[in-house]
Enzyme design. Structure first.
Site, short mmCIF file in Angstrom:
data_model
loop_
_atom_site.label_atom_id
_atom_site.label_comp_id
_atom_site.label_asym_id
_atom_site.label_seq_id
_atom_site.Cartn_x
_atom_site.Cartn_y
_atom_site.Cartn_z
N MET A 176 0.86 -1.18 0.00
CA MET A 176 0.00 0.00 0.00
C MET A 176 0.90 1.23 0.00
O MET A 176 1.00 1.96 1.00
CB MET A 176 -0.90 -0.01 1.24
CG MET A 176 -1.78 -1.23 1.35
SD MET A 176 -3.14 -1.20 0.21
CE MET A 176 -4.39 -0.53 1.28
N ARG A 235 -3.65 -6.74 -13.18
CA ARG A 235 -5.03 -6.81 -13.67
C ARG A 235 -5.69 -5.43 -13.67
O ARG A 235 -6.68 -5.20 -14.31
CB ARG A 235 -5.86 -7.72 -12.75
CG ARG A 235 -5.95 -9.13 -13.22
CD ARG A 235 -6.64 -9.94 -12.15
NE ARG A 235 -8.05 -9.56 -12.03
CZ ARG A 235 -8.78 -9.77 -10.93
NH1 ARG A 235 -8.24 -10.32 -9.87
NH2 ARG A 235 -10.05 -9.43 -10.91
N ASP A 279 1.27 -14.33 -0.87
CA ASP A 279 -0.18 -14.24 -0.73
C ASP A 279 -0.83 -15.61 -0.62
O ASP A 279 -1.66 -15.85 0.24
CB ASP A 279 -0.80 -13.56 -1.97
CG ASP A 279 -0.53 -12.07 -1.96
OD1 ASP A 279 -0.50 -11.48 -0.87
OD2 ASP A 279 -0.34 -11.51 -3.06
N LEU A 293 5.75 -6.92 -11.10
CA LEU A 293 4.72 -5.89 -11.21
C LEU A 293 3.46 -6.37 -10.50
O LEU A 293 2.85 -7.37 -10.87
CB LEU A 293 4.42 -5.63 -12.69
CG LEU A 293 5.66 -5.19 -13.49
CD1 LEU A 293 5.55 -5.61 -14.94
CD2 LEU A 293 5.86 -3.70 -13.34
N ASP A 294 3.10 -5.62 -9.47
CA ASP A 294 1.99 -6.04 -8.62
C ASP A 294 0.65 -5.76 -9.30
O ASP A 294 0.47 -4.76 -10.01
CB ASP A 294 2.07 -5.26 -7.30
CG ASP A 294 1.03 -5.74 -6.30
OD1 ASP A 294 1.09 -6.93 -5.93
OD2 ASP A 294 0.15 -4.94 -5.92
N PHE A 295 -0.30 -6.61 -9.09
CA PHE A 295 -1.69 -6.44 -9.51
C PHE A 295 -1.85 -5.79 -10.88
O PHE A 295 -2.45 -4.73 -11.03
CB PHE A 295 -2.46 -5.60 -8.46
CG PHE A 295 -3.94 -5.77 -8.54
CD1 PHE A 295 -4.55 -6.91 -8.05
CD2 PHE A 295 -4.75 -4.80 -9.14
CE1 PHE A 295 -5.93 -7.08 -8.13
CE2 PHE A 295 -6.13 -4.97 -9.24
CZ PHE A 295 -6.73 -6.12 -8.73
N TRP A 345 2.62 -20.33 -23.98
CA TRP A 345 3.66 -19.32 -24.22
C TRP A 345 4.75 -19.52 -23.16
O TRP A 345 4.88 -18.73 -22.23
CB TRP A 345 3.07 -17.91 -24.15
CG TRP A 345 3.91 -16.87 -24.82
CD1 TRP A 345 5.21 -17.01 -25.24
CD2 TRP A 345 3.52 -15.52 -25.15
NE1 TRP A 345 5.63 -15.85 -25.81
CE2 TRP A 345 4.63 -14.92 -25.77
CE3 TRP A 345 2.36 -14.78 -24.96
CZ2 TRP A 345 4.60 -13.60 -26.22
CZ3 TRP A 345 2.34 -13.46 -25.40
CH2 TRP A 345 3.44 -12.88 -26.04
N GLU A 371 1.95 -9.80 -12.11
CA GLU A 371 1.04 -10.67 -11.34
C GLU A 371 -0.38 -10.47 -11.87
O GLU A 371 -1.03 -9.49 -11.57
CB GLU A 371 1.11 -10.29 -9.86
CG GLU A 371 0.18 -11.13 -9.01
CD GLU A 371 -0.32 -10.39 -7.77
OE1 GLU A 371 -0.63 -11.06 -6.78
OE2 GLU A 371 -0.41 -9.16 -7.81
#
Lengths: 532, 879
Positions: B514, B637, B742, B633-635, B730, B659
């Site tokens: 965060m 999505r 996590d 690289l976090d999150f 791939w 990720e």
């Protein structure tokens, strides 16, 4: 790869009892053994590596098959199939006379036997069997190996090697090397005085330089001892003996002192007439010829080892000294020395073994580089006076005919297309020339391959050669067993090759049982050789 | 202090029994007549797997609960335990109240007690079970019970993933993720959660729903909604096993040969590695044939004889016939590739009687029997070959007589071909090993030519192996960087090439995900100087460092006029234009999000030019200032992959991985076989980055969960016979993993099936893709196995684009051959590479052999696997 034939048609061959039999004889067999490569065989659509040349080859194969089968029907009696041998490792017997990697060889022999190979070739080294002192023979390692071969049920061809080899290192007998230390003139020498120490100079054949004996006498006793030691094998297990005739066992001068590096174009090599005895023969010969000045040395204008023909005057394409009277004088003498030497050894061997049922042979090299030039310079330096205007091989074949010997010819795997263009080389043409001389004089030929690691398309070429020349080539020795031979990259290819030559029997799934009534294995074999 | 009942149950393992019997093991030759018998005691260490089970249960009434801790391995188990009281500060233990202490408890200092486990009265199918029950009442002020299990016999401690076991009795222990029986589903991120080993207790199920939770309690107390649970944790114990080998020697009266009978009670396949010595020397010699059955020559130095299994019992035996002229029979025993047994550091050695000592009483019956053995094994190679040739002949005559039996001929063809191939393989292995220089050259050449090493941020060199260098707890010490720094050399020596460090920025949550001020790199893991130090250290040991960058969201420092936290502070003092518009919580004024939203913090609007340019500058600064080589690289999505490409192009990392974690497809709670849609989403993201970044292969992890946990190994092959995860589609961009901070660690949002981790690693570390190993696994009890697999991968030069051929994917077994070099197999079912497969695979038979073994080791099924071991050993070790 004529394999495409399998997939495409059931070509009929001109024999009634074999109609509907497919060519190739492999059928379902291949997938189990030939991993991925087999896939290439089955569908023409799947990845031929190089398209056009292979297609041509395929066509050629089909045509020649048709041709041959015609010939066969015309002939009253089909000739025997080519027998197939495989060379054992050069160092199969170590220098302390034990069998090297015996277990591997045993496994290898059994694999070959199962494959249907007829026999193996075993090099017997002078430097091992008569290593320590003249007349002190130790055959134990070789006897053990012969016994292994006998047990497996294979035939054995013995190569008596009076030369040394560098890879693996097998030297001349210690006592010979010692003599060579004090008398370097027992070895060939080049213009610069550099000796070639891997075999004796042919000039000393009849000189009593080996502790009072001549090399010919020593060779003779060696053969005699071999004969008595292996008496129980001769004619049963041992079916053939070849006698070493020079460098690498071949009838030639060591016109190169160092082995060729892969894919490098070789120069023309050098004449090897500069040891003391050769020079003195040359002198005598020139004096007898009436031109003593010609006998003072070798040609002064010959190129050196790695030079191209035109880099100096002697073997120049046009107007070179080779076409002058001096050139003819020198080359005739130089090549005759070689032929006489070959004659001496072949006659020695054939008289030694004339009372046992083994075939004696000697090996002639395939000096194919620069063959397309007029002067054939590489052949000249190697001792073959074979030019655009003179057939140098009739005389060579003649000594084989005279002594009822077979000729071993290497290079059966070489094809012209894979030679570098600049080398003006033609193994095919040279092979054809020698073989036609053999045909004329009724000398049978044993083929060998030259490239240990597999020439490109080598198996195709071998098959072609066995097919084209099947009148005189009755045996083929594949060189040679070892790690590469059994490697997954190589062995499956070899298996496929062998099966085409020797094992039509294994073909069954493609055979409709009611249509194959009278196929005996012998007939199948013969037929197959004609087609393959 | 342990009660007698506990100590008496130690099988034969007590120290006194383990001592070797005192007896002369060698006596002068002349004392022996025709018959002698020796008995050697053998000690060996065997790893035994078992479970620690923890059960929380309410007994007589709601107030009274019982915690049971059990273990199904033999041992002198002692529970070392303590409690936390409700108002305690910190995590120090206290001694439990006296009434809670079971009989036999011993106080340890002033914070713990030790209580021995008792042999359970409920013995299940002959398995021993040790158990301790602790009764307590919810009326007490106890917040949690902490314990570790100790085996007094070996002195070993058993913890839970390196930390104490903790049973929380109240609810507000949420800051500590290590508690047992914690409810699942509290994850911040959506994702599939699996019930792992926690099972609801039957007794609890029997209660009417709600009863457990609806306890009315005094308002002064914290609500205790205690739930019963039952968990099992697997443990591995090294157990000393006593076996023996006995050798009887005698002279055969007829042949004047020495007959040696070796017998042992060691279970499984035992190989006697032996030779003979002459009077004068220590040198091992190999006698002439015949040898006992199942004997091979090992490197011309010794013989190896596989003992025949005893009928119906453990152990094996073999009979050796030895020629005269040798003074001693020397041997050691080989249990498996790594385990050898000898006599106190020396070879076992049996004197043989010389010819002058003739036996007094010949025993006819035995020598007769022995004859038979001799004749049986005497099948000469020629005879064998001839047999096959006869087969060929009869085959031919079958054909010629028109009675071709297709199936039959096919079979014999196959058997001949297989025989040929086997022989060729044998010859090959010997020839190539006997000319090492040649074969090595060939190998080096072919390998150097093959893989063109081109570096791209999506793959690194293609030969990368990642180590995740932290877990969910790493921030707790406040000096993680310095702790990890000490392990840098170790990480490098295991064979990792890349380490992934935790998020470095100042963060609202201690774990770093965060972030607030991006340029403030003083975090709970250490300060910026320490960070630079550790990066430098990793570079010294040849390891690249990935920074964990959180680009999706950022915590604001100030409120806007509506009191919403969406104004940022620090060097990048963006306002609410940097926040996406479609999350009502944060009232962003930017554009709509280009991806999914992460709801706990303002999501950054990457479509804003100024945001991107600031982030690029920041990444470049991290590269330059800190020395990071690449990014985790976090999150990802949360925004479009094309922006990632932009960032990567600007910061030019050596390696980058994103990720992209969402849920797999399930139908009626069961995972679908086909996870193409799931992997397609990940592939699409990679594609959006133009392949400049790889992505964690969540699909593979999910499928491994089902395959391993439910014994459904068929899942590991997709409809086209390829690996079913991203790695099948791939491979070069798939970063395979089985656990991270996590999914596992103390969060356990989606934990890999317990006990199956090594199978998971055997999969990802042999397969294409870029494997990532989780810190907890690399540095706890799986360390040596992981390290073996990593070095195997490196030795065999398996890379992210390696080819894979799945050779078996059935219910209980999965096997594959990678790069035609390495054969791997997981699952309890049987698989062994066929001769052809073995022959075709590798240039390195020994390596391959070891590979197979190490994988087999993960899955011990002694009978079958040792037979593979021996088959392959015979294949490889013929030298």
């Amino acid at each position: 790869m004529e394999v495409s034939v399998i997939g495409s048609s059931q070509a009929k061959i001109g024999r009634v009892d074999l109609v509907n039999r497919e060519l190739g004889f492999c059928g379902n067999f291949r997938p189990q053994i030939f991993s991925r490569k087999s896939k290439i065989c089955f569908g023409q659509t799947i990845g031929w590596p190089q398209k056009s040349p292979i297609r041509l080859t395929v066509k050629a194969a089909i045509q020649s098959e048709a041709l041959v089968s015609d010939k066969v029907t015309a002939k009253s009696k089909p000739i025997d199939g080519v027998r197939l041998y495989v060379g054992l490792p050069l160092d199969a017997v170590s220098d302390c006379n034990t069998v090297n990697h015996a277990r591997a060889i045993t496994a290898g022999l059994r694999a070959l036997k199962l494959l249907g190979v007829d026999g193996v070739e075993l090099p017997v080294w002078w430097g091992i069997a008569e290593k320590e002192a003249m007349g002190k023979y130790d055959w134990s390692g070789y006897l053990a190996l012969a016994e292994m071969v006998r047990k497996v049920g294979l035939k054995l061809h013995i190569s008596l090697c009076f030369h040394a080899t560098r890879e693996p290192k097998i030297p001349l007998p210690e006592w010979v090397s010692r003599i060579g230390e004090s008398q370097p003139s027992i070895f060939f020498s080049d213009r610069a005085g550099e000796q070639y120490r891997d075999c004796l100079s042919l000039a000393v054949d009849d000189l009593p330089l080996l502790d009072g004996k001549t090399p010919i006498q020593v060779y003779n006793e060696f053969c005699g001892s071999f004969k008595s030691s292996f008496a129980s094998f001769l004619g049963s297990t041992i079916t053939g003996i070849s006698i070493g005739l020079g460098p690498d066992g071949e009838l030639r001068y060591p016109s190169f002192h160092n082995p060729a590096r892969n894919n490098r174009i070789r120069g023309v090599g050098e004449f090897q007439c500069y040891d003391q005895n050769m020079l003195s023969y040359l002198k005598q010969h020139a004096e007898a010829f009436g031109n003593p000045l010609w006998g003072l040395s070798g040609p002064h204008d010959a190129p050196s080892y790695d030079q191209a023909p035109n880099s100096n005057n002697f073997v120049k394409e046009h107007g070179g000294s080779w076409e002058t009277p001096y050139g003819d004088f020198f080359l005739s003498w130089y090549s005759n020395q070689l032929i006489s030497h070959g004659d001496r050894l072949l006659s020695l061997a054939s008289s030694t073994f004339n009372d046992v049922p083994v075939k004696v042979s000697g090996k002639v090299p395939l000096v194919h580089s620069w063959y397309k030039t007029r002067s054939h310079p590489s052949e000249l330096t190697a001792g073959f006076y074979n030019t655009v205007s003179r057939d140098g091989y009739e005389g060579v074949v003649e000594i084989f005919a005279r002594n009822s010997c077979k000729m071993i010819l290497p290079g059966m795997d070489l094809s012209d297309e894979h030679q570098p263009n600049e080398a003006l080389s033609s193994p095919r043409s040279l092979l054809a020339q020698i073989i036609s001389a053999c045909k004329r004089q009724g000398v049978n030929v044993s083929g060998q391959n030259s490239s240990v690691s597999g020439a490109p398309n080598g198996f195709e070429q071998i098959k072609k050669n066995l097919l084209d020349e099947n009148e005189v080539v009755d045996l083929f020795t594949y060189q040679r067993m070892g790690a590469f031979f059994f490697s997954p990259d190589h062995f499956p290819k070899f298996t496929e090759f062998v099966r085409r030559l020797t094992q039509p029997e294994l073909h069954s799934d493609d055979l409709l049982s009611d249509e194959a009534e009278s196929v005996s294995s012998e007939q199948g074999k013969n037929l197959h050789m004609q087609v393959a | 202090m342990a009660p007698a009942s506990a100590t008496s149950n130690l099988l034969n393992l007590s120290l006194s029994e383990r001592a070797p019997p005192i007896q002369p093991w060698w006596r002068p030759l002349t004392l022996w007549t025709s018959y002698s018998r020796r008995h050697f005691a053998l000690k060996r260490i065997e790893k035994v797997e078992g479970n620690i089970s923890i059960k929380l249960d309410n007994g007589k009434d709601r107030e009274n609960w019982q915690l049971s801790v059990g273990c199904n391995l033999p041992g002198k188990w002692v529970l070392h335990w303590g409690v936390n009281y409700i108002n305690d500060i910190g995590s120090e233990w206290d001694q439990p109240p006296v009434e809670m202490r079971p009989p036999g408890s011993v106080p340890i200092k002033d914070y713990a007690i030790e209580t021995p486990l008792k042999k359970s009265s409920a013995v299940v199918e002959g398995d021993l079970y040790y158990e301790l029950k602790i009764d307590f009442s919810t009326d007490t002020d106890i917040a949690a019970i902490n314990f570790v299990l100790k085996d007094e016999e070996t002195g070993a401690w058993y913890q839970r993933r390196g930390r104490d076991f903790k049973v929380a009795l109240i609810d507000d222990l949420h800051e500590d993720g290590n508690k047992l029986g914690a409810k699942k589903g509290l994850g911040v991120r959506p994702g599939p959660f699996e019930q792992l080993s926690s099972l609801l207790l039957k007794s609890e199920e029997a209660h009417p729903k709600g009863e457990d939770n609806s306890d009315s309690r005094g308002p002064s107390k914290k609500t205790k909604c205690l739930e019963g649970f039952y968990e099992e944790h697997s443990i591995v114990k090294e157990v000393l096993i006593n076996n023996s080998v006995s050798v009887s020697a005698r002279k055969c009266p007829k042949t004047a040969k020495n007959l040696l009978h070796i017998e042992t009670d060691i279970p499984g396949d035992v190989v006697v590695h032996w030779g003979l010595c002459k009077d004068d020397g220590e040198k091992w010699e190999i006698p002439a044939k015949p040898y006992p059955a199942e004997t091979i020559v090992f490197k011309n130095k010794a013989l190896r004889t596989l003992l025949q299994r005893k009928e119906g019992g453990k152990g094996g035996w073999s009979l050796f016939t030895l020629d005269e002229g040798y003074a001693r029979f020397v041997f050691v025993l080989k249990i498996n590739e790594n385990t050898w047994l000898n006599y106190m550091g020396n070879d076992f050695y049996i004197p043989l009687s010389s010819s002058s000592v003739l036996p007094a009483q010949p025993r006819h019956d035995q020598s007769e029997g022995h004859r038979q053995v001799e004749t049986d094994q005497e099948v000469s190679p020629a005879a064998y070959t001839d047999g096959i040739i006869n087969d060929i002949r009869s085959l031919v005559s079958d054909i010629s007589s028109g009675k071709s039996r297709q199936t039959k001929s096919k079979e014999s063809q196959q058997s001949i071909l297989q025989e040929i191939e086997k022989l060729a393989a044998e010859a090959y292995s010997i020839f190539r090993s006997s000319i090492p220089t040649y074969s090595e050259d060939v190998m080096v050449e072919s390998e150097e030519v093959e893989p063109p090493v081109k570096i791209s941020s999506g793959t690194g060199s293609g030969f990368e192996i990642l180590c995740q260098g932290f877990n969910w707890e790493s921030h707790k010490s406040g000096r993680w960087y310095m702790q990890l720094l000490e392990r840098a050399a170790e990480i490098s020596s295991i064979g990792f090439t890349v380490v992934w460090l935790p998020p470095p920025t100042e963060s609202v949550s201690p774990e770093g995900y965060m972030p607030g001020d991006l340029y403030n790199l003083n975090s709970r893991y250490g300060n910026v100087e320490e960070l630079k130090l550790i990066v430098k250290r990793f570079h010294e040991v040849g390891i690249r460092v990935l920074g964990d960058v959180v680009l999706n969201h950022r915590c604001a420092q100030y409120k806007n006029q509506n009191g919403i936290w969406n104004i940022f502070g620090g060097r990048l003092n963006w306002d609410d234009r940097a926040v996406v518009a479609d999350d009502p919580h944060f009232q962003g004024r930017g554009n709509k999000s280009s991806g999914d939203n992460f709801h706990a913090a303002p999501n950054i609007d990457h479509s804003q030019e100024f945001v991107r340019s600031d982030l690029k500058e920041w990444l470049c600064w991290l590269r330059k200032e800190i020395g990071y080589d690449g990014w985790r690289l976090d999150f990802v999505r949360g925004f479009w992959g094309g922006y990632i490409k932009d960032y990567i192009d600007a910061s030019e990392p050596y390696f980058a991985v994103g990720e992209y974690w969402d849920s797999l497809s399930y139908t009626y709670g069961e995972m679908d076989h086909n996870q193409d849609a799931h992997r397609q989403r990940i592939i699409e993201w990679i594609n959006a980055t133009s392949g400049t970044a790889g992505a964690f292969d969540v699909t593979t992890k999910g499928i491994l969960h089902s395959a391993l946990q439910r014994c459904e190994y068929w899942r590991l092959s997709d409809q086209k016979g390829k690996p079913p995860g991203v790695v099948g589609w791939w491979p070069s961009r798939a970063v395979t993993f089985i656990e991270n901070h996590d999914t596992g660690s103390t969060q356990g949002h989606w934990r890999f099936p317990g006990g199956k981790e090594m199978q998971g690693y055997a999969y990802i570390l042999t397969h294409p893709g870029t494997p990532a190993v989780f810190y907890d696994h690399a540095f706890h009890h799986m360390r040596s196995e992981i390290s073996a697999l990593v070095s195997l991968r490196n030795r065999n030069k398996i890379h992210c684009r390696s080819t894979i051929q799945i050779t078996k994917a059935e219910r209980d077994v999965y096997a594959a051959i990678i790069d035609k070099k390495v054969a791997m197999k997981i699952g309890p079912g049987f698989y062994e590479p066929t001769t052809q497969e073995v022959y075709r695979t590798s240039f390195q038979p020994k390596e391959r052999y070891k590979m197979i073994l190490s994988i087999i080791k993960l899955n011990p099924f002694p009978q079958r696997h040792t037979s593979i071991e021996d088959r392959i050993a015979a294949h490889v070790h013929l030298v």
